[in-house]
Design a protein around this motif. Structure first.
Motif, PDB file in Angstrom:
ATOM      1  N   LEU A   1      -5.329   6.275   9.615  1.00 56.78           N
ATOM      2  CA  LEU A   1      -5.688   5.085  10.396  1.00 56.78           C
ATOM      3  C   LEU A   1      -6.702   4.231   9.647  1.00 56.78           C
ATOM      4  O   LEU A   1      -6.546   3.001   9.571  1.00 56.78           O
ATOM      5  N   ARG A   2      -7.707   4.854   9.084  1.00 59.14           N
ATOM      6  CA  ARG A   2      -8.726   4.096   8.334  1.00 59.14           C
ATOM      7  C   ARG A   2      -8.085   3.347   7.160  1.00 59.14           C
ATOM      8  O   ARG A   2      -8.373   2.159   6.946  1.00 59.14           O
ATOM      9  N   LEU A   3      -7.225   4.011   6.405  1.00 57.79           N
ATOM     10  CA  LEU A   3      -6.594   3.386   5.255  1.00 57.79           C
ATOM     11  C   LEU A   3      -5.671   2.235   5.681  1.00 57.79           C
ATOM     12  O   LEU A   3      -5.641   1.175   5.037  1.00 57.79           O
ATOM     13  N   LEU A   4      -4.959   2.427   6.773  1.00 59.73           N
ATOM     14  CA  LEU A   4      -4.085   1.359   7.268  1.00 59.73           C
ATOM     15  C   LEU A   4      -4.889   0.154   7.741  1.00 59.73           C
ATOM     16  O   LEU A   4      -4.548  -0.992   7.403  1.00 59.73           O
ATOM     17  N   LEU A   5      -5.932   0.399   8.503  1.00 61.66           N
ATOM     18  CA  LEU A   5      -6.749  -0.723   9.005  1.00 61.66           C
ATOM     19  C   LEU A   5      -7.412  -1.484   7.860  1.00 61.66           C
ATOM     20  O   LEU A   5      -7.470  -2.713   7.881  1.00 61.66           O
TER      21      LEU A   5
ATOM     22  N   LEU B   1       0.856  -1.185   0.000  1.00 56.67           N
ATOM     23  CA  LEU B   1       0.000   0.000   0.000  1.00 56.67           C
ATOM     24  C   LEU B   1       0.887   1.228   0.000  1.00 56.67           C
ATOM     25  O   LEU B   1       1.758   1.373   0.864  1.00 56.67           O
ATOM     26  N   ALA B   2       0.674   2.110  -0.965  1.00 58.41           N
ATOM     27  CA  ALA B   2       1.392   3.385  -1.010  1.00 58.41           C
ATOM     28  C   ALA B   2       0.423   4.506  -0.648  1.00 58.41           C
ATOM     29  O   ALA B   2      -0.651   4.628  -1.253  1.00 58.41           O
ATOM     30  N   LEU B   3       0.801   5.297   0.345  1.00 58.18           N
ATOM     31  CA  LEU B   3       0.048   6.493   0.726  1.00 58.18           C
ATOM     32  C   LEU B   3       0.979   7.693   0.571  1.00 58.18           C
ATOM     33  O   LEU B   3       2.174   7.594   0.853  1.00 58.18           O
ATOM     34  N   TRP B   4       0.418   8.799   0.126  1.00 57.45           N
ATOM     35  CA  TRP B   4       1.255   9.990  -0.029  1.00 57.45           C
ATOM     36  C   TRP B   4       0.419  11.242   0.187  1.00 57.45           C
ATOM     37  O   TRP B   4      -0.807  11.223   0.097  1.00 57.45           O
ATOM     38  N   GLY B   5       1.124  12.314   0.505  1.00 53.78           N
ATOM     39  CA  GLY B   5       0.460  13.582   0.732  1.00 53.78           C
ATOM     40  C   GLY B   5       0.123  14.259  -0.581  1.00 53.78           C
ATOM     41  O   GLY B   5       1.018  14.553  -1.380  1.00 53.78           O
TER      42      GLY B   5
END
Length: 296
Positions: free
Chosen positions: A288-292, A242-246
């Motif tokens: 937190l929602r995206l990680l869970l 999973l890639a998350l970015w600002g």
């Protein structure tokens, strides 16, 4: 059990783990499947303070200070900056988790921690069940695509790699100014770093050994890490990523983040978060929602 400082993650205990090559400070809390959290520069494990307690309801969370950062040990760089290669830093964290009897775990890495997690997933695929990288594109990709805008906005990538002791001496002249400016330029949601957390970052950042370790981390990224990446150019991360970015940050504006990771892994998903460089501090509820959703 180690005594807790005034600023700590509620419900977490502190410990030092000896790996043979380094001493790694961790904060541990919760029950359930193991989850390793790795911070970036210039933070410490406290960067996870807004989301770690909620993650601990579902996971055994281990938030670690990387070698050279926070209250972990700060060895000399060694020949060719080998002691701050992401290979060495990843092995530290695998040994930490093994010492806690976790042979396989999920890992979430922000910034430098994401680069450590990337190398970990390549070198120790048997250990990494899932991987999250936050606000980075792969190191080799970012160097290969460097242009004037990137070099201007991420100037420290080129400042910190200068031969010792130039950057160390310049940071040491006013570490609070450098740290405050660095965080302020990357955070796009004002007030996201509390005064108490900043004070802890600054406590660690005032240590001259930290200045040298940070520079060695970046020097390794521009040398030995690129060699390791070239050797593994055909390898792909096997674990789901999973890639998350600002969405308001440099990485999200200058790179097609998902495509850069699809070039490096077989199972990639992700999205932007409405913030700057530190989603876990700027948009903790969304993060937190995206990680869970991904880790569960």
């Amino acid at each position: 059990m180690m005594a807790l400082p005034p600023c700590h993650i509620p419900g977490f205990e502190l410990a030092d783990i000896e790996t043979g090559e380094a001493r790694i400070r961790i904060a541990r809390g919760g029950k359930g499947p193991p989850l390793l959290l790795l911070h970036g520069h210039p933070q410490t494990h406290l960067t996870w303070g807004k989301i770690a307690p909620a993650l601990a309801r579902s996971f055994t969370v281990v938030a670690a200070d990387l070698r050279g950062y926070g209250d972990s040990s700060k060895p000399e760089g060694g020949p060719g900056h080998v002691n701050y290669s992401k290979r060495a830093m990843a092995l530290d964290q695998v040994k930490v988790m093994r010492s806690l009897s976790f042979k396989r775990f999920a890992v979430v890495g922000h910034d430098r921690g994401g680069r450590v997690a990337h190398r970990m997933a390549l070198d120790h695929p048997e250990a990494v069940e899932r991987i999250v990288v936050m606000d980075i594109a792969p190191t080799a990709t970012m160097y290969a695509q460097t242009n004037k805008e990137f070099a201007t906005r991420y100037f420290w990538w080129f400042f910190l790699i200068q031969p010792a002791p130039l950057p160390e001496r310049m940071i040491g002249a006013d570490p609070e100014f450098f740290l405050r400016q660095h965080i302020a330029n990357q955070i796009k949601v004002p007030g996201s770093t509390s005064d108490a957390v900043f004070a802890e970052y600054l406590r660690c950042y005032r240590d001259p050994a930290t200045h040298h370790a940070i520079c060695e981390d970046y020097r390794a990224a521009a040398s030995i890490d690129l060699d390791h990446d070239a050797e593994d150019a055909e390898k792909r991360i096997a674990a789901p990523l999973l890639a998350l970015w600002g969405g308001r940050g440099v990485v999200g504006q200058l790179y097609d983040v998902l495509q850069t990771w699809r070039d490096k892994a077989v199972d990639v998903r992700g999205e932007a978060v409405d913030c700057g460089h530190s989603p876990q501090e700027e948009r903790p509820e969304n993060t937190l929602r995206l990680l869970l959703d991904f880790l569960s």
